[in-house]
Scaffold this motif. Structure first.
Motif, short mmCIF file in Angstrom:
data_model
loop_
_atom_site.label_atom_id
_atom_site.label_comp_id
_atom_site.label_asym_id
_atom_site.label_seq_id
_atom_site.Cartn_x
_atom_site.Cartn_y
_atom_site.Cartn_z
N VAL A 174 19.89 48.73 49.60
CA VAL A 174 20.50 49.97 50.10
C VAL A 174 21.80 49.66 50.83
CG1 VAL A 174 20.18 51.90 51.69
CG2 VAL A 174 18.28 51.14 50.24
N ARG A 175 21.77 48.59 51.62
CA ARG A 175 22.90 48.29 52.48
C ARG A 175 24.06 47.63 51.75
NH1 ARG A 175 22.40 44.42 57.72
NH2 ARG A 175 24.26 45.12 58.84
N HIS A 176 23.73 46.72 50.83
CA HIS A 176 24.76 45.97 50.13
C HIS A 176 24.85 46.32 48.65
CE1 HIS A 176 25.29 43.41 53.64
NE2 HIS A 176 23.98 43.21 53.67
N ARG A 177 24.01 47.25 48.23
CA ARG A 177 23.96 47.67 46.82
C ARG A 177 23.65 46.52 45.88
NH1 ARG A 177 29.10 51.91 46.46
NH2 ARG A 177 28.37 53.29 48.14
N ALA A 178 22.88 45.57 46.39
CA ALA A 178 22.46 44.43 45.56
C ALA A 178 21.31 43.71 46.25
CB ALA A 178 23.62 43.47 45.34
N ILE A 179 20.27 43.41 45.48
CA ILE A 179 19.17 42.61 46.01
C ILE A 179 19.51 41.15 45.76
CG2 ILE A 179 16.71 42.07 45.82
CD1 ILE A 179 16.21 44.87 44.89
N PRO A 180 19.35 40.28 46.76
CA PRO A 180 19.63 38.86 46.54
C PRO A 180 18.83 38.32 45.37
CG PRO A 180 19.22 39.30 48.86
CD PRO A 180 18.90 40.56 48.13
N ARG A 181 19.43 37.38 44.63
CA ARG A 181 18.74 36.81 43.47
C ARG A 181 17.40 36.23 43.86
NH1 ARG A 181 22.09 32.48 40.18
NH2 ARG A 181 23.42 34.34 40.02
N GLN A 182 17.35 35.60 45.05
CA GLN A 182 16.10 35.03 45.54
C GLN A 182 15.02 36.09 45.64
OE1 GLN A 182 15.72 34.09 49.81
NE2 GLN A 182 15.30 31.98 49.18
N GLY A 183 15.37 37.25 46.20
CA GLY A 183 14.40 38.33 46.36
C GLY A 183 13.97 38.91 45.03
N THR A 184 14.92 39.09 44.12
CA THR A 184 14.58 39.65 42.81
C THR A 184 13.61 38.75 42.07
OG1 THR A 184 16.80 40.63 42.68
CG2 THR A 184 15.54 40.49 40.64
N GLY A 185 13.92 37.45 42.03
CA GLY A 185 13.04 36.51 41.34
C GLY A 185 11.66 36.47 41.94
N TYR A 186 11.58 36.52 43.27
CA TYR A 186 10.29 36.47 43.97
C TYR A 186 9.45 37.70 43.64
CZ TYR A 186 7.19 37.29 47.98
OH TYR A 186 6.13 37.58 48.78
N LEU A 187 10.04 38.88 43.75
CA LEU A 187 9.28 40.12 43.51
C LEU A 187 8.83 40.23 42.06
CD1 LEU A 187 11.41 42.61 45.65
CD2 LEU A 187 9.22 41.55 46.24
N VAL A 188 9.71 39.83 41.13
CA VAL A 188 9.32 39.85 39.72
C VAL A 188 8.19 38.87 39.46
CG1 VAL A 188 10.10 39.31 37.38
CG2 VAL A 188 11.57 40.66 38.89
N ALA A 189 8.28 37.68 40.05
CA ALA A 189 7.24 36.67 39.85
C ALA A 189 5.90 37.14 40.40
CB ALA A 189 7.66 35.35 40.51
N VAL A 190 5.89 37.75 41.57
CA VAL A 190 4.65 38.28 42.14
C VAL A 190 4.06 39.35 41.23
CG1 VAL A 190 3.66 39.62 44.04
CG2 VAL A 190 5.21 37.74 44.54
N GLY A 191 4.93 40.27 40.74
CA GLY A 191 4.46 41.33 39.87
C GLY A 191 3.87 40.82 38.56
N VAL A 192 4.56 39.87 37.94
CA VAL A 192 4.07 39.31 36.67
C VAL A 192 2.74 38.62 36.87
CG1 VAL A 192 4.53 37.55 34.92
CG2 VAL A 192 6.36 39.10 35.63
#
Length: 577
Positions: A347-365
């Motif tokens: 919301v603040r920077h209009r981009a999720i850090p790559r680290q966060g994206t990879g982590y959340l996707v990995a948890v979901g998968v």
């Protein structure tokens, strides 16, 4: 470096000054630790022999007081950069930790290695025969099988818990209903005889009076994914033999040693020692640590996740968090604060850090894969439906137990009553009457926790998982074992703030209070009421400390720079440029 900037590099979390594991030469380091360990073990064994003649409650009180007292000594040594004093304190901590491990595990290590048959009855039999008994019929099947053998359950016990009604009923009625419902027909003749053999191998190890506990327990609750992962081993392993169940439970219990190694590797020797000491003296683990069948696997994998996250390897830690969360449910909430923090970045920077994206996707998968794995029983996806039904009923009755952890427990119980005879009906009525107040307090505290999470780095946000659980759920006492992961390490290895020191000391103050105050069975509810009050104070203090400390950092940075910065790093963090 701005820790809230998604383009920023990973934060480096240094160990405390004067930590013992940083000599210059590898050979010197190895010799230093070898001699130190031998010396600590020798003195620790002597302390254990001294404590061995005392009741375990008294021994744990002494060890808890030591943990409470040595924390400010470490803080003072670090503030003054007294490296030699820090080394002496670490050696003393090592000796008491070894004494704590030996004291709390000596019966299993040095004596009969007796498995916890209460645990084995649920985790082994319910897993191996899930296709036949599901989540609701283990007790009925066991009573029916025992009725064909030695009638151990009926010898000294009049009741058994009906898992569908979730209340105690006469054993004979359950046996008659099982026969009328054709429960035995779900088994093949060979499987029924095997079930009787496995059950009898456990029944003969304990008294009839003992077995009144397991068959009136609130049941087996791990998810279908846990069942599918463990059934292949249990279907072939001869745990019914004298040596079989001992070796099986020993192997799973010693997984805890890997947690100590992981903590040492990721967070330093001092934290590994403090965590081990607290884990052994914590009353929720009283008599439960060794001899269980993977009773703490959820804790082991959660600890692996946290160690990897502390190293900045979030994606590598994701499978461990997913496994732990899918096995026990509540640990999965650890993904929420960091996820909320990264979504705030979006919301603040209009981009999720790559680290966060990879982590959340990995948890979901990983969670999706475990969902599919849990459907690989004869019940298919119905196994999950049955589990949800079981957990829903369990959650309704859980807050009215005795030894529980959670904000709701304070609303279900009254300090002035505190008696065992308080019924489920009475406590359920209290919850209904106080529900509007509870929801308002819970919602406010959860909102403050998430607000604190968005102002911290992702690992700090993960620390706030425990307050989030306390404010929203009621958990069994031994689940608070995650306290070794989340309660103290920031104070021990990263910070020097008095607020953090007080938080860490409070962790050891709770078992000191429990062992000194707990007057007996008749007032157990009152004891646990106070334990939850102390945990509430701790959780609120941690959230407030994060919020206030952040505001103070921003104010100091603004005074120095003449303008309000976007975010100031913690004063005691080393950050990578």
């Amino acid at each position: 470096m701005d820790s809230l900037n998604p383009a920023a590099g990973p934060v480096v979390y240094p160990r405390a000054s004067g930590d013992l594991d940083s000599p210059r030469k590898p050979l010197r380091r190895a010799l230093f630790f070898a001699l130190g360990f031998l010396g600590a073990f020798a003195i620790g064994y002597y302390v254990y022999r001294y404590l061995d003649g005392k009741p375990l409650r008294s021994a744990n009180t002494i060890l808890s007081i030591f943990g409470l007292a040595i924390l400010p000594a470490f803080w003072w040594a670090d503030r003054g950069r007294h490296g030699r004093l820090t080394a002496v304190l670490t050696f003393a901590l090592a000796t008491m930790t070894i004494a704590g491990v030996l004291t709390n595990m000596e019966r299993h290590i040095f004596h009969d290695r007796r498995p916890m048959y209460w645990n084995a009855f649920h985790y082994i039999l319910a897993t191996k025969y899930f296709d036949e008994v599901g989540y609701f019929d283990l007790y009925r099947a066991a009573a029916l099988a025992d009725d064909e053998m030695n009638k151990v359950f009926q010898a000294n016990n009049g009741t058994i818990r009906d898992m569908r009604l979730y209340k105690r009923v006469p054993i004979r009625r359950q046996i008659d209903e099982a026969r009328r419902d054709g429960l035995k027909d779900r088994f093949t003749p060979e499987r029924w005889e095997e079930f009787k053999r496995d059950l009898d191998s456990m029944l003969i190890k304990r008294s009839a009076k003992f077995w009144g506990g397991p068959i009136n327990d609130r049941g087996f609750n791990p998810s279908p994914a846990w069942l599918v992962l463990h059934r292949p081993l249990l279907n072939v392993y001869p745990f019914h033999k004298e040596w079989g169940i001992k070796d099986l439970t020993d192997a799973s219990s010693w997984m805890l040693l890997a947690v100590v190694v992981a903590f040492w590797w990721a967070l330093g020797l001092r934290y590994a020692l403090f965590a081990t000491l607290w884990f052994t003296v914590y009353f929720g683990n009283y008599g439960k640590i060794l001899g269980t069948y993977f009773g703490y696997d959820w804790f082991v994998y959660f600890a692996f996740f946290f160690a990897l996250a502390a190293k900045g390897w979030w994606k590598s830690g994701a499978p461990f968090l997913a496994y732990s969360g899918m096995m026990r449910g509540f640990t999965g909430m650890a993904a929420f604060p960091a996820a909320f923090r990264w979504l705030w970045d979006a919301v603040r920077h209009r981009a999720i850090p790559r680290q966060g994206t990879g982590y959340l996707v990995a948890v979901g998968v990983c969670c999706v894969l475990l969902l599919g794995l849990g459907s690989m029983t004869q019940r298919g996806t119905g196994a999950w439906s049955e589990w949800i039904e079981k957990i829903s009923v369990h959650s309704e009755h859980h807050p009215t137990g005795v030894k529980r952890i959670g904000l709701k427990y304070l609303f279900a119980n009254e300090y002035t009553s505190g008696k065992w005879e308080d019924s489920h009906r009475v406590m359920k009525r209290r919850l209904k009457e106080t529900k509007p107040v509870y929801r308002a307090v819970s919602f406010t505290l959860i909102a403050l926790t998430l607000l604190a999470a968005i102002r911290r780095d992702p690992l700090d946000a993960t620390i706030l998982f425990l307050p989030l659980v306390f404010f929203s759920l009621v958990i069994s006492r031994y689940y608070l074992s995650v306290g070794v992961v989340l309660l103290a390490w920031r104070s021990l290895d990263r910070g020097h703030g008095l607020g953090q020191l007080a938080s860490a000391m409070w962790v050891f103050a709770i078992p000191v209070f429990y062992y000194l105050y707990n007057p007996g069975v008749d007032t157990a509810r009152r004891t646990w009421w106070w334990v939850n009050v102390m945990l509430l104070v701790y959780c609120v203090a941690v959230v407030a400390n994060f919020l206030v400390r952040d505001a103070a950092d921003l104010y100091r940075a603004a005074k120095l720079s003449g303008e309000a910065p976007e975010q100031s790093d913690d004063e005691d963090l080393a950050v990578a440029a």
